[in-house]
Enzyme design. Structure first.
Site, mmCIF file in Angstrom:
data_model
loop_
_atom_site.group_PDB
_atom_site.id
_atom_site.type_symbol
_atom_site.label_atom_id
_atom_site.label_comp_id
_atom_site.label_asym_id
_atom_site.label_seq_id
_atom_site.Cartn_x
_atom_site.Cartn_y
_atom_site.Cartn_z
ATOM 1 N N GLU A 49 0.816 -1.223 0.000
ATOM 2 C CA GLU A 49 0.000 0.000 0.000
ATOM 3 C C GLU A 49 0.847 1.269 0.000
ATOM 4 O O GLU A 49 0.419 2.306 -0.497
ATOM 5 C CB GLU A 49 -0.959 0.007 1.195
ATOM 6 C CG GLU A 49 -2.101 -1.007 1.079
ATOM 7 C CD GLU A 49 -1.737 -2.381 1.599
ATOM 8 O OE1 GLU A 49 -0.543 -2.641 1.903
ATOM 9 O OE2 GLU A 49 -2.660 -3.217 1.716
ATOM 10 N N PHE A 111 -11.291 -7.326 13.712
ATOM 11 C CA PHE A 111 -10.227 -7.815 12.847
ATOM 12 C C PHE A 111 -9.915 -6.765 11.772
ATOM 13 O O PHE A 111 -10.813 -6.239 11.134
ATOM 14 C CB PHE A 111 -10.640 -9.138 12.195
ATOM 15 C CG PHE A 111 -9.618 -9.650 11.210
ATOM 16 C CD1 PHE A 111 -8.358 -10.059 11.650
ATOM 17 C CD2 PHE A 111 -9.892 -9.702 9.859
ATOM 18 C CE1 PHE A 111 -7.410 -10.510 10.752
ATOM 19 C CE2 PHE A 111 -8.945 -10.138 8.947
ATOM 20 C CZ PHE A 111 -7.695 -10.552 9.404
ATOM 21 N N GLN A 112 -8.664 -6.499 11.577
ATOM 22 C CA GLN A 112 -8.180 -5.492 10.624
ATOM 23 C C GLN A 112 -8.825 -4.130 10.839
ATOM 24 O O GLN A 112 -9.164 -3.438 9.897
ATOM 25 C CB GLN A 112 -8.356 -5.972 9.175
ATOM 26 C CG GLN A 112 -7.424 -7.137 8.847
ATOM 27 C CD GLN A 112 -7.265 -7.390 7.359
ATOM 28 O OE1 GLN A 112 -8.172 -7.160 6.577
ATOM 29 N NE2 GLN A 112 -6.096 -7.905 6.968
ATOM 30 N N LYS A 161 -17.177 -0.699 5.530
ATOM 31 C CA LYS A 161 -17.656 -1.667 4.546
ATOM 32 C C LYS A 161 -19.173 -1.592 4.385
ATOM 33 O O LYS A 161 -19.681 -1.645 3.269
ATOM 34 C CB LYS A 161 -17.234 -3.077 4.985
ATOM 35 C CG LYS A 161 -17.477 -4.121 3.915
ATOM 36 C CD LYS A 161 -16.900 -5.480 4.286
ATOM 37 C CE LYS A 161 -17.092 -6.456 3.130
ATOM 38 N NZ LYS A 161 -16.606 -7.796 3.453
ATOM 39 N N MET A 477 24.684 8.427 1.979
ATOM 40 C CA MET A 477 24.603 9.727 2.636
ATOM 41 C C MET A 477 24.934 9.604 4.126
ATOM 42 O O MET A 477 25.660 10.427 4.684
ATOM 43 C CB MET A 477 23.207 10.334 2.440
ATOM 44 C CG MET A 477 23.066 11.742 2.982
ATOM 45 S SD MET A 477 24.271 12.890 2.275
ATOM 46 C CE MET A 477 23.379 13.511 0.858
#
Lengths: 562, 175
Positions: A49, A111-112, A161, A477
């Protein structure tokens, strides 16, 4: 007829003119994923993502349009945070749609589930949780409006949802009204007059411009203005491309790894005209000694940027393009007032020309293959016409120094947040916006591995992005700082890396390797002609450092030269 | 320097955390914060007491204005204003001190709103100085518990907080 939240989502995106989204599915996205299956919006499914948000960001930076990503709840949403913070720091207009667990489950540690609205509050321009499907279309409209207007930035919309499944009447709002949000686009005329009087009486002016010039599309106006008065221009990292990099009035980038001429010009200037720049510490060095002899004019659309880091004498809140227009008008009407100015500016330009001549950007040509040389060749071979993205670190600074950016929106880099792993997915986003352009990510062997999985995305969607890996076997760097300031103890920075040619081939992409200077042109030409996603693994001198360097906390005139 | 700022915000969930998050994220102080609905139920007022030099206060005001849900920010720095705060204080009230406490409460125009065998709970409103003076008086008796609302503020005279919306301005003289 009633429509589901998912259908409303799709039709709202179409109404906003969205042609591409970067996405990753999950349980909570399913209604929306399903609704997207029969529409014309191009859907680039990424592999992580973070990549989706960087890609939408790269799409936005390259095209000027709002970039869009869509992810699932919980980890899908939390994975976007780095991408969102990156866009926030650089004021990039993107809208992130995260899906959320059912409204009834919110707050139950489902969940999630993650409170992504809470998590992203400090790194979005604004964010929303859609609690009722009736609000969905309005919120989407507002999200796009907020993302692209004023000082642009990321806006997150969290859609549970069940909201995406609920039915309601749909009409996409044609008007928008947010009573608490009215950005200021036109600078105060009195202030602009004052600024012009100040310019007319200055002897050593410098234009110091940043990403605001690019965001407002003001490059032409800036160039006209600088040329009309022969005022030299320096850019911040974000400002590169806002003024032609091959222009004789161009000083190069200023700051920590800025040119000698730019840093000296700021230090000796009697008037800094800052436009769309926010006086970041990497640009200013020690703030108390920044432009010690100068008055400061600051034009910015965001009032919070003004007088935040540095005291400003003439603040102008407004869009840089509008303000420059107004300044050009004043100039056209009143040439008389600038006669004295025109006479004295040549002394200043002479001094600057001498600085440029005595201390140009350079590097030692002994030893191994020099990364700076590779960038110079990329510039020559592409004639400055490619869209360049960078990762973060030495690769980014060398690109900023040795590639001359001629046009806005050709340098896509994570300036504010400094996000390693940005360049490759951003290049994918830019390539999506401009399928025919040559898009090159200039990377390091450290950074490329932070989002290397997106090679699968590029291969799947036939996005022929080129990645030039300046491979020095170090996190260069940080290693450079260890060399200068930590007695050469290279703790954590010498990391083994995979064979990038094999990695590329394993993903179904093309891989090339360059070890010698004489191969650079031949291989780059061939690689740039290749219509596949391509890695070019360039083994460069591992100990090469970025110069000049202003040590952190030092003033701009204290540069370490080569 | 101590400052009172009033912030008119959309009366929506999450707005309070946007404001408090702004203060914590940027290292600004909040001494007190008081939030409630206004005459218009879609708008809330937040009264914030903060400290900082002029540059910090300027940033606080600008950053507050930048939040999308903020409708208006009023800095009381340059205006004549009144502010009041309420304190509930539970003090030891023994046989021999009860009379004296009653007298003090009367002088300060407070009220006793709860009583037990050993304590009085006093409600008192006023500006900061008055509350400080009163608390100094009762402190020797033994304060068992204390709750303050933090101040709310309003401009003096006819001036009101106009519910005027943010306007696209032609810039701002002071940035």
């Amino acid at each position: 007829m009633k429509k589901t939240g998912a259908q409303i989502f799709v039709e709202s995106l179409v109404a906003e003119g969205v042609d591409t989204i970067f996405c990753y599915p999950g349980g909570a996205t399913l209604y929306i994923t399903d609704a997207l299956s029969d529409c014309d919006i191009r859907q680039i499914v990424v592999r992580h993502e973070q990549g989706a948000v960087h890609a939408s960001d790269g799409y936005a930076r390259a095209s000027g349009k709002v970039g869009v990503s869509l992810v699932t709840s919980g980890p899908g949403a939390t994975n976007t945070v780095t991408g969102i913070a990156t866009a926030y720091m650089d004021s990039i207009p993107i809208v992130i749609f995260s899906c959320q667990v059912n409204t009834a489950l919110i707050g139950n540690d489902a969940f999630q589930e993650a409170d992504i609205v809470g998590i992203t509050r400090p790194c979005t321009k604004h964010n929303y949780l859609v609690k009722d499907v009736k609000d969905l279309a309005r919120i989407i409209k507002e999200a796009f409006h907020i993302a692209r207007s004023g000082r642009p930035g990321p806006v997150l919309v969290d859609i549970p949802k069940d909201v995406s499944a609920s039915l309601t009447e749909f009409k996409y709002p044609d008007k928008i009204h947010i009573r608490s949000y009215q950005p200021t686009y036109f600078g105060h005329p009195g202030q602009i007059q004052r600024a012009m009087r100040q310019i007319a009486s200055s002897k050593r002016p410098v234009l110091f411009t940043g990403g605001g010039i690019i965001l407002s599309g003001a490059s032409n106006e800036l160039t006209k203005f600088a040329e009309a008065l022969s005022i030299p221009v320096t850019n911040t990292l974000m400002g590169l491309g806002g003024f032609p990099g091959n222009h004789q009035l161009f000083l190069g980038m200023l700051g920590m790894h800025g040119t000698y001429a730019a840093n000296m010009a700021i230090t000796e200037s009697d008037l800094v005209i800052a436009m769309g720049a926010r006086f970041d510490d990497r640009a200013t060095g020690k703030i108390d000694e920044f432009a010690p002899h100068a008055k400061v004019i600051h034009v910015d659309i965001d009032p919070t940027s003004i007088s935040k880091n540095i005291k400003v004498d003439i603040p102008i809140v407004g869009d840089t393009k509008n303000v420059l227009h107004k300044m050009l008008d004043i100039l056209a009407e009143d040439k008389e007032s600038f006669k004295g100015f025109q006479a004295s500016i040549h002394e200043w330009l002479k001094k600057i020309t001498k600085w440029k001549k005595d201390f140009p950007l350079t590097y030692q040509k002994n030893g191994g293959l020099k990364p700076q040389y590779v960038i110079e060749r990329i510039y020559e071979l592409t004639k400055g016409k490619a869209i360049i993205t960078t990762e973060v670190g030495q690769n980014q600074m060398w690109t900023a120094q040795f590639y001359k950016f001629l046009k806005p929106r050709t340098m896509l880099t994570s300036g504010g947040l400094g996000t390693m792993g940005f360049g490759f997915p951003a290049a994918i986003g830019a390539q999506t916006a401009f399928p025919r352009s040559l898009v090159i990510d200039i990377a390091g062997d450290g950074s490329i591995q932070m989002n290397i999985q997106e090679l699968a995305t590029a291969v799947q969607h036939r996005l022929p992005v080129k990645v030039v890996i300046l491979n020095n076997g170090y996190l260069g760097m940080v290693r450079q700082w260890q060399e200068f300031f930590y007695e050469k103890r290279y703790t954590w920075t010498c990391l083994p890396h995979p064979d990038f040619v094999k990695v590329a081939e394993a993903y179904g992409a093309a891989g090339y390797r360059i070890d010698k200077e004489k191969d650079v042109d031949k291989v780059l030409k061939e690689a740039f002609r290749n219509n596949q996603p391509t890695f070019i693994d360039v083994h460069v001198d591992p100990m090469e450092c970025v110069y000049p360097m202003v040590p952190a906390g030092a003033s701009l005139k204290e540069m370490l030269l080569v | 320097m101590r400052h009172i700022i009033s912030v008119l915000v959309e009366n929506e969930f999450g707005v309070l955390s946007r404001i408090s998050g702004l203060f914590s994220g940027r290292g600004f102080n909040i001494e007190s914060l008081c939030v409630a609905e206004t005459l218009d139920p879609t708008i809330s007022t937040m009264t914030i007491v903060t400290t900082g030099d002029d540059a910090i206060i300027e940033q606080i005001l600008k950053q507050l204005n930048k939040l999308i849900n903020v409708i208006k920010v009023i800095d009381f720095r340059d205006t004549d204003y009144i502010s009041r705060e309420m304190v509930l204080v539970k003090v030891n009230a023994e046989e021999k001190t009860r009379e004296e406490i009653l007298r003090m409460v009367e002088i300060f125009r407070g009220r006793i709103i709860d009583v037990s065998q050993k304590t009085y709970t006093i409600m008192i409103t006023g500006d900061e100085e008055k509350l400080r003076a009163f608390l100094a008086l009762v402190r020797p008796l033994g304060i068992k518990d204390l709750v303050r609302t933090g101040p709310v503020a309003m401009a003096r005279g006819d001036r009101t907080i106009k519910m005027k919306e943010k306007q696209p301005k032609g810039g701002n003289e002071d940035g």
